[in-house]
Design a protein around this motif. Structure first.
Motif: not given
Length: 420
Positions: A1-7, A31-34, A71-78
């Protein structure tokens, strides 16, 4: 679960960028990985573009680093098919071509390299090609098939690794091939004249024509089609298609506009990074083809354009971004496949850096190991159709030990026993 505290933002949708994203998740980053790529395809590996995929031995799907669903499974935003137009270091923001603004805590530049263009008349013709992207390989594989069916001719400008691998693929399709190279042998700057002749003979045995000591100066066409090429010594060669294989240049425009430190041309250009792959900005890192890193083992700064550097450099940069102590000191490594010849090269021995070449094995049968030495120390080794020796070759390079050349060239002496 991505918590978004760091990107963490990664610019570059190739192997280095994809492996960095994978490593961030594997190391527990929540955190978020973009990941931003300027191609519409998911991140892929480049070696098959001039090897298995181009020859038709591997399917297109085999080139991708991960399955698309990963990518979706690993919560990597493409963000695919997107161009980054600028980096605002003050705001710690990345601006995309569609107006999107992405803020980052850490940023990785894995923008790779782009093929150098021929600066001669005729490059606008439809039959002029480059090979760097999957779309290039898609097109070139169709062209080679057509040339093979029609007994057409491909002229290749440049006898480096890409040029020779494409020559082998083209001959596999049945196309006629002419290679134009300004040096006296193939791969002259990489392996020197001592070994270059081995590759010239390999390709001549398969019907490839070489024109050494000349540069392509004009591509002649009619109604948009390629008819022939001219060289600076006045020769004219028939051609139906032309491949420019004259090297690649690091994609540094973003870094330059962001006022990041760049490496000197003598070090291969690229973005200057330390052994932890940090740029001159402590929150921005670089990896893969674009990075000119200080190498702790070799004691020099160099930019390495090969697959292994992307494979290992992306994860090293990711760990560095996470605050881990990193000293990226992998021995440079690459491999090549041409016809029935396979090779692996480890080390760094550009032209002029060595004073001796030692051969072990049977060069005539193309089953041997070549070593490049400086004052008795192994700088690099290349095993040709000899396998499972990469580790001891790299151990010799790492040891820095002086090795007796007669012992080094003796196949009866195990490599693993040397340098102890």
């Amino acid at each position: 679960m991505v918590d978004g505290h760091r990107t963490f933002v990664i610019i570059g949708g190739g192997l280095a960028g994809a492996k960095a994203a994978e490593t961030l998740r594997a190391e527990g980053f929540t955190g978020r990985v973009i990941l931003i790529g300027d191609e519409n395809d998911h991140p892929y590996e480049r070696p098959p573009l001039s090897k298995g995929y181009l020859t038709g031995k591997e399917k297109r799907d085999s080139v991708f680093v991960h399955e698309p669903a990963w990518y979706a499974a690993a919560d990597v935003e493409l963000h695919l098919g997107q161009t980054v137009v600028s980096i605002d270091r003050g705001e710690k923001a990345v601006h995309l071509g569609d107006g999107t603004v992405l803020h980052y805590d850490k940023l990785l530049l894995a923008t790779g390299a782009e093929p150098r263009r021929l600066e001669v008349p005729g490059t606008e013709l439809a039959g002029v090609h480059h090979l760097r992207r999957l779309a290039h390989a898609d097109r070139l594989s169709r062209v080679l098939g057509s040339l093979g069916r029609d007994n057409g001719t491909l002229v290749i400008a440049g006898a480096g690794w890409i040029g020779l691998e494409v020559a082998a693929a083209a001959r596999g399709y049945g196309a006629e091939v002419t290679v134009i190279e300004p040096e006296a042998t193939p791969l002259h700057q990489v392996i020197g004249p001592e070994l270059g002749q081995v590759f010239a003979e390999l390709h001549r045995d398969r019907g490839v024509r070489f024109h050494f000591g000349a540069r392509l100066t004009e591509i002649i066409g009619h109604e948009g089609a390629v008819l022939a090429v001219r060289t600076d010594d006045g020769e004219e060669h028939p051609a139906h298609d032309v491949l420019a294989a004259i090297g690649a240049a690091p994609r540094t425009a973003l870094a330059e506009s962001a006022d990041l430190e760049l490496a000197e041309r003598a070090h291969g250009g690229g973005i200057s990074v330390d052994a932890a792959l940090r740029t001159s900005d402590p929150d921005i890192y670089a990896a893969g083809d674009v990075a000119a890193a200080f190498h702790p083992l070799l004691g020099i700064r160099l930019r390495v354009e090969h697959w292994a550097n992307a494979l290992n450099g992306g994860p090293a940069a990711a760990r560095s971004m996470l605050g881990q102590e990193i000293a990226y000191d992998r021995v440079p490594y690459f491999f090549s496949d041409q016809y029935d010849l396979g090779l692996e090269y480890s080390g760094w021995a550009p032209a002029g850096s060595y004073d001796q070449v030692v051969l072990r094995g049977d060069v005539g049968k193309r089953e041997f190991i070549a070593f490049w030495l400086k004052e008795g120390r192994v700088l690099a080794g290349m095993n040709v159709n000899v396998w499972d020796v990469t580790a001891p070759i790299q151990d010799l390079i790492r040891s820095g030990a002086r090795i007796d050349s007669e012992t080094l060239g003796d196949p009866s002496v195990p490599l693993a026993s040397l340098g102890k």
